[in-house]
Write a protein that holds these residues in place. Structure first.
Motif, short mmCIF file in Angstrom:
data_model
loop_
_atom_site.label_atom_id
_atom_site.label_comp_id
_atom_site.label_asym_id
_atom_site.label_seq_id
_atom_site.Cartn_x
_atom_site.Cartn_y
_atom_site.Cartn_z
N ARG A 56 2.49 -1.72 -9.73
CA ARG A 56 1.98 -1.11 -8.86
C ARG A 56 1.78 0.84 -9.24
O ARG A 56 2.81 1.04 -9.77
CB ARG A 56 2.96 -0.68 -7.35
N ASP A 88 8.09 3.80 -4.06
CA ASP A 88 7.23 3.02 -2.24
C ASP A 88 8.04 2.02 -2.02
O ASP A 88 7.15 0.54 -2.46
CB ASP A 88 5.76 3.21 -2.28
N ARG A 116 5.92 0.68 3.46
CA ARG A 116 5.13 1.38 2.59
C ARG A 116 4.34 2.37 2.82
O ARG A 116 3.69 2.85 4.65
CB ARG A 116 4.08 1.04 2.16
N TYR A 171 1.88 4.33 0.75
CA TYR A 171 0.55 5.19 0.42
C TYR A 171 0.22 3.74 -0.16
O TYR A 171 0.27 2.93 -0.12
CB TYR A 171 1.02 5.66 -1.33
N ASN A 172 -1.07 4.26 0.13
CA ASN A 172 -2.24 2.74 0.25
C ASN A 172 -2.46 2.95 -1.37
O ASN A 172 -3.22 1.29 -2.26
CB ASN A 172 -3.25 2.72 1.10
N GLY A 173 -2.42 3.77 -2.12
CA GLY A 173 -2.94 3.92 -3.60
C GLY A 173 -3.14 5.67 -3.68
O GLY A 173 -2.57 6.13 -3.47
N HIS A 175 -4.68 7.86 -1.74
CA HIS A 175 -4.28 8.36 -0.68
C HIS A 175 -3.04 8.64 -0.73
O HIS A 175 -2.51 10.02 0.37
CB HIS A 175 -4.07 6.43 0.10
N CYS A 176 -2.20 8.71 -2.26
CA CYS A 176 -0.98 9.48 -2.24
C CYS A 176 -1.31 10.62 -2.44
O CYS A 176 -0.52 11.58 -1.89
CB CYS A 176 -0.05 8.69 -3.05
#
Length: 304
Positions: free
Chosen positions: A178, A246, A251, A253-255, A258-259
């Motif tokens: 991640r 995260d 959570r 943020y999805n990626g 997105h972050c």
């Protein structure tokens, strides 16, 4: 003359010594940087330092140290071994002689390839380090009578191995990577802005073209290169730290994209430079120690 094989082993061994030295020197400020970038309510660097010391004592600055120190052998051996092998290979392919001094373009290509390769080991190491660093004083008290905070809010890790097993159990093996995309954005150009300035400053600080750089010159060149690299890498480093800090159960943020969008929307563009001053300060002693220990160790190992 030392053979190519022993030279490669020298790079690995010297990278271990230099890396271990730099981790011990830079970890306290690395903890401050991580806390600031993750956005946990600290006003500035001074407030973060005072808060950590007041709530967690001096030991708070060394949270997560054991894991990077234990894994620094493999990581820095990879970085310096890969960089020097790539540089020699590029010189052999371009000029027909791997011993020919590398030009700036050669150093740039080798360093960017190093950044690409380093993420394979660096991402899991960084993830565990950050998860351990983010265990604040409140988290330590979670679930006790002294705190109303639920343990589910702060997953407690008993140490690096427990942290790794917890991440794999909850998120699978991909969970160890991640923030890996943000780390690529940081390290591919970041290593170019690490090794290239170091080479340039070493050349500038030499007494003449044929002499070897003095240890003081190596120390200064390494420190300046580290500050440049870390400051310019701060935006990507902020995104990486946020993704890695995260929590799985909460959570945000999805990626990577997105972050970036969420961080900008809620905190503005200045959020991407949070921790830049810490990076500049931390980058100098860490990299100065890294390169000086590396070069002196390399000279020592090449005697055998």
């Amino acid at each position: 003359m030392t053979s190519n094989k022993s030279l490669r082993m020298d790079d690995f061994l010297a990278g271990w010594v230099g890396g271990a030295s730099s981790v011990v020197v830079g970890h306290p400020l690395d903890t401050v940087k991580t806390r600031l970038q993750a956005g946990k309510g600290y006003k500035n660097m001074t407030d973060c330092v005072v808060t950590i010391y007041r709530k967690e004592t001096a030991a708070g600055f060394f949270k997560g140290l054991s894991f990077p120190l234990a894994t620094v052998t493999a990581y820095n051996s990879l970085v310096f071994g890969f960089f020097n092998n790539a540089r020699r290979l590029i010189c052999e392919r371009r000029y027909g002689d791997e011993r020919r001094p590398a030009g700036l373009a050669d150093v740039t290509a080798a360093s960017m390839l190093t950044g690409l390769a380093s993420v394979s080991l660096g991402a899991p190491v960084d993830l565990v380090k950050i998860r351990l660093q983010m265990q604040t004083h409140a988290a330590v008290l979670a679930g006790t009578r002294a705190s109303p905070i639920s343990p589910a809010q702060f997953p407690l890790y008993r140490g690096p191995l427990h942290c790794v097993s917890s991440i794999v159990r909850r998120e699978g093996l991909p969970g160890l990577y991640r923030g890996g995309g943000a780390m690529l954005l940081r390290d591919v150009p970041g290593y170019a802005l690490y090794f290239v300035p170091y080479a340039v400053f070493c050349d500038l600080l030499k007494a003449d073209a044929t002499s070897e750089p003095h240890p003081c010159s190596i120390w200064l060149a390494g420190g300046l290169a580290g500050s440049i690299s870390w400051v310019t890498a701060t935006p990507a480093d902020v995104v990486k730290s946020r993704l890695q800090a995260d929590a799985h159960l909460h959570r945000k943020y999805n990626g990577v994209l997105h972050c970036i969008l969420q961080s900008y929307k809620t905190e503005g563009a200045q959020v991407f430079f949070r921790g830049a001053s810490v990076n500049a300060i931390r980058g100098f002693p860490m990299s100065a120690t890294m390169f000086l220990a590396y070069e002196l160790s390399l000279q020592f190992f090449q005697k055998f």
